[in-house]
Design an enzyme around this catalytic site. Structure first.
Site, PDB file in Angstrom:
ATOM      1  N   CYS A 153       9.792  -6.184  11.032  1.00 16.95           N
ATOM      2  CA  CYS A 153       9.894  -4.771  10.841  1.00 16.95           C
ATOM      3  C   CYS A 153       9.564  -4.851   9.066  1.00 16.95           C
ATOM      4  CB  CYS A 153      10.967  -4.081  11.071  1.00 16.95           C
ATOM      5  SG  CYS A 153      12.510  -4.805  10.530  1.00 16.95           S
ATOM      6  N   ASP A 191      11.194   4.096  12.191  1.00 21.51           N
ATOM      7  CA  ASP A 191      12.209   3.724  11.111  1.00 21.51           C
ATOM      8  C   ASP A 191      13.194   4.431  10.962  1.00 21.51           C
ATOM      9  OD1 ASP A 191      13.289   2.702   8.801  1.00 21.51           O
ATOM     10  OD2 ASP A 191      11.543   2.697   7.658  1.00 21.51           O
ATOM     11  N   ARG A 227      15.605  -2.415  12.297  1.00 20.25           N
ATOM     12  CA  ARG A 227      14.947  -2.566  14.008  1.00 20.25           C
ATOM     13  C   ARG A 227      14.901  -3.910  14.399  1.00 20.25           C
ATOM     14  NH1 ARG A 227       9.843   1.032  12.110  1.00 20.25           N
ATOM     15  NH2 ARG A 227      10.240  -0.345  10.142  1.00 20.25           N
TER      16      ARG A 227
HETATM   17  P1  4NP Z   1      13.649  -1.559   8.970  1.00 16.21           P
HETATM   18  O1  4NP Z   1      14.244  -0.577   8.312  1.00 16.21           O
HETATM   19  O2  4NP Z   1      12.277  -1.817   8.398  1.00 16.21           O
HETATM   20  O3  4NP Z   1      13.707  -1.221  10.408  1.00 16.21           O
HETATM   21  O4  4NP Z   1      14.619  -2.865   8.553  1.00 16.21           O
HETATM   22  C1  4NP Z   1      14.227  -0.463   6.945  1.00 16.21           C
HETATM   23  C2  4NP Z   1      15.225  -0.938   6.139  1.00 16.21           C
HETATM   24  C3  4NP Z   1      15.128  -0.883   4.588  1.00 16.21           C
HETATM   25  C4  4NP Z   1      14.035  -0.096   3.932  1.00 16.21           C
HETATM   26  C5  4NP Z   1      13.223   0.595   4.778  1.00 16.21           C
HETATM   27  C6  4NP Z   1      13.207   0.446   5.992  1.00 16.21           C
HETATM   28  N1  4NP Z   1      13.966   0.238   2.523  1.00 16.21           N
HETATM   29  O5  4NP Z   1      13.228   0.853   2.277  1.00 16.21           O
HETATM   30  O6  4NP Z   1      14.892  -0.613   1.781  1.00 16.21           O
END
Ligand code: 4NP
Length: 151
Positions: free
Chosen positions: A8, A122, A14
């Protein structure tokens, strides 16, 4: 040993869930599951507390995972690379060196041809309910993946 990587953006919401859920469905002596993020924001971090909590309610412990960034050598290490959304797909494909690398990368929800939803949303700025939705989507998709791998 067959190896599967879940990818991800941050590797805290995720893909740690996808990693933990698929791992719980496969025998550890023949399958290796890991996860990574395309961004470098959360290297070394625990999964998001909301992902840990939702996994826990389903009897899965993901608190041993730590964030890492996707790297080109992952194309060599892993047999299958599942991404959560189109943005992750593009970010991973930018690093592909050849058609064999490209062929390893799939949108995880496309394994379920009956699913109308094609991207895992997300949940980072969402409530805990968004994490539960992510869990349900990934639980369903990983049933298909595990069935294919164990056939
Ligand atoms: P992930 O979600 O891609 O599902 O781990 C996110 C976690 C952190 C961030 C964005 C999406 N961030 O901008 O820090």
């Amino acid at each position: 040993m067959i190896s599967i990587l879940m990818v991800c953006l941050g590797n805290i919401c995720r893909s740690p869930l996808a990693h933990g859920i698929l791992e719980s469905k496969l025998p550890p002596d023949s399958f290796c599951v890991d996860s990574a993020g395309t961004a470098n924001y959360h290297i070394g971090s625990l999964p998001d507390q909301r992902s840990i909590a939702v996994a826990n309610t389903h009897g899965i412990d993901i608190s041993n995972q730590r964030g890492r960034q996707f790297e080109v050598s992952d194309f060599d290490t892993f047999d299958y690379i599942y991404v959560m959304d189109h943005s992750n797909f593009e970010n991973v494909l930018k690093l592909a060196r050849n058609i064999y690398d490209i062929a390893k990368v799939k949108l995880i929800l496309e394994v379920d041809t009956t699913s109308i939803v094609k991207e895992v949303p997300d949940p980072y700025y969402d409530e805990i309910s968004g994490f539960e939705t992510v869990f349900e989507l990934l639980d369903h998709a990983t049933d298909f993946i595990a069935n294919q791998l164990l056939r």
